[in-house]
Design an enzyme around this catalytic site. Structure first.
Site, PDB file in Angstrom:
ATOM      1  N   ASN A  89      19.732   0.536   3.846  1.00 40.57           N
ATOM      2  CA  ASN A  89      20.453   1.701   3.320  1.00 40.57           C
ATOM      3  C   ASN A  89      19.657   2.992   3.459  1.00 40.57           C
ATOM      4  O   ASN A  89      20.238   4.074   3.557  1.00 40.57           O
ATOM      5  CB  ASN A  89      20.790   1.432   1.847  1.00 40.57           C
ATOM      6  N   TYR A 154      21.434  12.958  14.046  1.00 39.34           N
ATOM      7  CA  TYR A 154      21.878  11.958  13.066  1.00 39.34           C
ATOM      8  C   TYR A 154      22.954  11.061  13.691  1.00 39.34           C
ATOM      9  O   TYR A 154      22.917   9.836  13.572  1.00 39.34           O
ATOM     10  CB  TYR A 154      22.414  12.694  11.837  1.00 39.34           C
TER      11      TYR A 154
HETATM   12  P1  NDP Z   1      20.266   9.784  -0.671  1.00 42.75           P
HETATM   13  O1  NDP Z   1      19.644  10.979  -0.035  1.00 42.75           O
HETATM   14  O2  NDP Z   1      20.913   9.903  -1.987  1.00 42.75           O
HETATM   15  O3  NDP Z   1      19.184   8.615  -0.724  1.00 42.75           O
HETATM   16  C1  NDP Z   1      18.463   8.274   0.409  1.00 42.75           C
HETATM   17  C2  NDP Z   1      17.626   7.052   0.079  1.00 42.75           C
HETATM   18  O4  NDP Z   1      16.871   6.695   1.241  1.00 42.75           O
HETATM   19  C3  NDP Z   1      16.647   7.349  -1.038  1.00 42.75           C
HETATM   20  O5  NDP Z   1      16.559   6.226  -1.890  1.00 42.75           O
HETATM   21  C4  NDP Z   1      15.335   7.555  -0.305  1.00 42.75           C
HETATM   22  O6  NDP Z   1      14.247   7.162  -1.123  1.00 42.75           O
HETATM   23  C5  NDP Z   1      15.499   6.617   0.887  1.00 42.75           C
HETATM   24  N1  NDP Z   1      14.676   7.012   2.021  1.00 42.75           N
HETATM   25  C6  NDP Z   1      14.766   8.150   2.748  1.00 42.75           C
HETATM   26  N2  NDP Z   1      13.819   8.165   3.687  1.00 42.75           N
HETATM   27  C7  NDP Z   1      13.113   7.010   3.545  1.00 42.75           C
HETATM   28  C8  NDP Z   1      11.998   6.441   4.209  1.00 42.75           C
HETATM   29  N3  NDP Z   1      11.387   7.048   5.229  1.00 42.75           N
HETATM   30  N4  NDP Z   1      11.544   5.234   3.804  1.00 42.75           N
HETATM   31  C9  NDP Z   1      12.141   4.592   2.766  1.00 42.75           C
HETATM   32  N5  NDP Z   1      13.188   5.075   2.102  1.00 42.75           N
HETATM   33  C10 NDP Z   1      13.669   6.281   2.479  1.00 42.75           C
HETATM   34  O7  NDP Z   1      21.271   9.214   0.418  1.00 42.75           O
HETATM   35  P2  NDP Z   1      22.638   8.424   0.276  1.00 42.75           P
HETATM   36  O8  NDP Z   1      22.561   7.484  -0.850  1.00 42.75           O
HETATM   37  O9  NDP Z   1      23.737   9.382   0.348  1.00 42.75           O
HETATM   38  O10 NDP Z   1      22.629   7.639   1.671  1.00 42.75           O
HETATM   39  C11 NDP Z   1      22.308   6.272   1.794  1.00 42.75           C
HETATM   40  C12 NDP Z   1      22.696   5.820   3.194  1.00 42.75           C
HETATM   41  O11 NDP Z   1      24.083   6.062   3.394  1.00 42.75           O
HETATM   42  C13 NDP Z   1      21.971   6.575   4.302  1.00 42.75           C
HETATM   43  O12 NDP Z   1      21.650   5.680   5.335  1.00 42.75           O
HETATM   44  C14 NDP Z   1      23.005   7.587   4.766  1.00 42.75           C
HETATM   45  O13 NDP Z   1      22.807   7.965   6.095  1.00 42.75           O
HETATM   46  C15 NDP Z   1      24.275   6.788   4.588  1.00 42.75           C
HETATM   47  N6  NDP Z   1      25.470   7.619   4.455  1.00 42.75           N
HETATM   48  C16 NDP Z   1      25.580   8.548   3.457  1.00 42.75           C
HETATM   49  C17 NDP Z   1      26.710   9.334   3.387  1.00 42.75           C
HETATM   50  C18 NDP Z   1      26.881  10.400   2.343  1.00 42.75           C
HETATM   51  O14 NDP Z   1      27.777  11.250   2.509  1.00 42.75           O
HETATM   52  N7  NDP Z   1      26.136  10.387   1.270  1.00 42.75           N
HETATM   53  C19 NDP Z   1      27.824   9.166   4.351  1.00 42.75           C
HETATM   54  C20 NDP Z   1      27.584   8.170   5.345  1.00 42.75           C
HETATM   55  C21 NDP Z   1      26.460   7.421   5.377  1.00 42.75           C
HETATM   56  P3  NDP Z   1      12.835   7.958  -1.137  1.00 42.75           P
HETATM   57  O15 NDP Z   1      13.128   9.399  -0.991  1.00 42.75           O
HETATM   58  O16 NDP Z   1      12.199   7.546  -2.411  1.00 42.75           O
HETATM   59  O17 NDP Z   1      12.083   7.400   0.041  1.00 42.75           O
END
Ligand code: NDP
Length: 257
Positions: A89, A154
């Site tokens: 995720n 992206y």
């Molecule tokens: P958020 O920005 O709310 O959360 C992102 C999560 O990813 C955080 O928990 C962050 O934790 C983690 N993360 C980011 N970079 C890293 C890294 N390098 N290593 C480990 N963890 C990482 O995003 P969403 O919940 O909105 O998105 C979750 C997924 O859903 C993503 O893959 C996104 O592309 C996808 N998505 C989201 C949409 C939206 O509109 N929200 C639509 C379509 C897909 P931390 O910062 O602690 O590392």
């Protein structure tokens, strides 16, 4: 929100499980009985979330860093045994016009959204093959299924996730491991909130106008809620979903069909 699924005895890892969609997925898998390990970079956020789970485990992991992934999955396996369910995720979305999309930006988007899932799958797949059982669920995006302006990097990364999903699903088809992608439309998390702030800052529109602009793609004219994505993940984890593999399941109000 266990939706009748029974995941007792299963070990699930959710990357990026500390907040956003990942945190809600962690809740729903945990409610269905799975032991859940959440991974991410920010340990404070992860610890807070893990405390809300029953026997939740928080492990620091930067999915873009191979050593970090290897260490994190070794620690998770030591604590809760081999991983039965991997939810890739963790991800990040940043928008830029293509003309300003330099190689560093492209690399950053590929690293977190595509190489991250690849590394995490590498960390768990052999054990899933040995157990003849496993669920790999990649949280892709509608940006894996269609184009949007200003997110070429992206979109390229998320299209890549789908290629990985489909090819690996075929490779695993007779080995008890299913591999699927869940493709949300704009979902109500920090990613959508950042996109809204960006629109407000760059165009001078109000927040309501910015939200309307985001949901214009969704025929239902609303942001997707994280628990809708989590419910789809949960369904894919069940015994009755064994024939569902190599799929890109859009949770997007009919935006792609
Ligand atoms: P958020 O920005 O709310 O959360 C992102 C999560 O990813 C955080 O928990 C962050 O934790 C983690 N993360 C980011 N970079 C890293 C890294 N390098 N290593 C480990 N963890 C990482 O995003 P969403 O919940 O909105 O998105 C979750 C997924 O859903 C993503 O893959 C996104 O592309 C996808 N998505 C989201 C949409 C939206 O509109 N929200 C639509 C379509 C897909 P931390 O910062 O602690 O590392």
């Amino acid at each position: 929100m266990s939706d009748g699924q029974n995941l007792v005895g299963k070990h699930a890892v959710v990357t990026g499980g500390g907040r956003g969609i990942g945190a809600v997925i962690a809740d729903s898998l945990n409610e269905a009985g799975a032991q859940v390990t959440i991974m991410g970079r920010n340990m404070d956020v992860l610890r807070d979330k893990a405390q809300q789970l029953n026997d939740g485990l928080a492990i620091q992991c930067d999915v873009t860093d191979e050593d970090s992934v290897t260490t994190a999955f070794a620690a998770a396996t030591k604590q809760h045994g081999p991983v039965d369910i991997l939810v890739n995720n963790a991800g990040a979305a940043r928008s830029l016009p293509f003309i300003k999309t330099d190689r560093a930006h492209l690399q950053q988007m590929l690293d977190v959204n595509l190489i991250g899932p690849y590394l995490c799958i590498q960390a768990v797949l052999q054990e899933m093959i040995d157990k003849k059982s496993g669920r790999i669920i990649n949280i892709a995006s509608t940006a894996a299924l269609k184009g949007y302006s200003y997110v070429t990097a992206y979109g390229a990364a998320k299209h890549g996730v789908l290629g990985l999903t489909r090819s690996l699903a075929l490779e695993m088809a007779t080995r008890g491991v299913t591999v699927n992608a869940v493709c949300p439309g704009f979902t109500d998390t920090d990613i959508a909130r950042d996109a809204i702030s960006n629109i407000v800052a760059k165009t001078g529109r109000t927040e309501d106008e910015a939200i309307r602009e985001l949901v214009v793609h969704n025929p239902q004219k609303r942001l997707i809620q994280p628990d809708e994505v989590a419910a789809t993940v949960l369904w894919l984890c069940g015994d009755k979903s064994v024939s569902i593999t190599g799929q890109a399941i859009a949770v997007a109000g009919g935006e792609v069909m």
